[in-house]
Scaffold this motif. Structure first.
Motif, short mmCIF file in Angstrom:
data_model
loop_
_atom_site.label_atom_id
_atom_site.label_comp_id
_atom_site.label_asym_id
_atom_site.label_seq_id
_atom_site.Cartn_x
_atom_site.Cartn_y
_atom_site.Cartn_z
N GLY A 198 0.79 -1.22 0.00
CA GLY A 198 0.00 0.00 0.00
C GLY A 198 0.82 1.28 0.00
O GLY A 198 0.27 2.38 0.00
N SER A 199 2.13 1.15 0.00
CA SER A 199 2.99 2.33 -0.02
C SER A 199 3.27 2.76 -1.45
O SER A 199 3.07 1.99 -2.41
N LYS A 200 3.73 4.01 -1.60
CA LYS A 200 4.09 4.53 -2.91
C LYS A 200 5.55 4.95 -2.90
O LYS A 200 6.02 5.57 -1.95
N VAL A 201 6.26 4.62 -3.98
CA VAL A 201 7.67 4.96 -4.11
C VAL A 201 7.88 5.72 -5.41
O VAL A 201 7.41 5.29 -6.47
N PHE A 202 8.59 6.84 -5.32
CA PHE A 202 8.86 7.66 -6.49
C PHE A 202 10.36 7.67 -6.80
O PHE A 202 11.20 7.69 -5.90
#
Length: 254
Positions: free
Chosen positions: A178-182
């Motif tokens: 559920g995390s977001k990585v950029f």
């Protein structure tokens, strides 16, 4: 039994203003040596004692140097484990040495003091170096391998490579956790180094906010902590807990 590492031993190791080049001055060796290099006196005493004097003196030098080296190894490990701290202390033969990073005329300086019974006496300083760079120099003198155990992790690098397009996309990579990585433009937004340019580089996740991370080189994260620089995007101060390394990253990259 009297202490081998005396106040004079410690003072001799660190009393030199090391602006002339700490890298050329072996701290433990300088402290372990006697005040004088010897000469006729040592030769005569050695002859009179059938070499016993020279043997004992050499043994004492080795023991003092070993004690200082052990303390400096502990210092290197402390700095590596806590790059954001601006001071560290180590014990050597019952004596406390403090290493503190300050600013002087806009330059980093490491002030070194002996702390005895609450009293602090300055021994010397290393101008132009941060605690982190001082650690690197000492580690080189001591022959220490302080590279991260996570450096070049195949699992992490493979996970980044497998998801590179989505990581570099405008919307970022959304993990199963559920995390977001950029990872904009596939490069570290601090050093501007592109993924794949340096095979030995360690990559880490820097938390931007809850559940949102940026992929950057660990060296960049260390520098942000060491120099107390704000997060480039949020402009908020960074804490050690915001950095995720090694296999702990994998849940955010899958």
């Amino acid at each position: 039994m009297s202490s081998l590492v005396t106040r004079n031993t410690i003072s001799r190791a660190f009393s030199l203003d090391m602006r002339e080049g700490i890298s050329s001055a072996n701290v433990a060796a300088r402290g372990g040596a006697f005040g004088s290099a010897g000469g006729a006196k040592d030769l005569i005493l050695s002859m009179l004692t059938l070499g016993i004097y020279s043997f004992v003196k050499s043994s004492i030098i080795d023991q003092k140097r070993a004690a200082l080296e052990e303390a400096l190894k502990q210092l290197c490990e402390k700095i590596a484990a806590h790059p954001a701290a601006n001071s560290h202390t180590v014990e050597v033969d019952g004596k406390t040495i403090e290493f503190k990073q300050d600013l002087w005329l806009g330059m980093n300086v490491v002030n070194i003091s002996l702390v005895e019974k609450g009293h602090r006496s300055e021994l010397g300083n290393v101008t132009g170096e941060s605690l982190w760079s001082f650690k690197t120099i000492l580690a080189s003198q001591l022959g220490m391998d302080i590279s991260s155990p996570h450096t070049g992790s195949k699992d992490v690098r493979n996970a980044i490579a497998d998801n590179l397009d989505r990581l570099a996309s405008v919307n970022g990579f959304e993990s199963r956790a559920g995390s977001k990585v950029f990872f904009s433009e596939r490069r570290d937004f601090v050093s501007l180094e592109t993924f794949g340019d340096n095979a030995d580089a360690e990559w880490c996740l820097l938390r931007r906010e809850h559940g949102v991370y940026d992929l950057i080189m660990y060296e960049s994260a260390e520098n942000l902590l060491q120099y107390r620089l704000p997060h480039p995007l949020t402009r908020k101060n960074i804490e050690e807990g915001q950095i995720i390394r090694g296999t702990d990253m994998l849940q955010h990259l899958s």
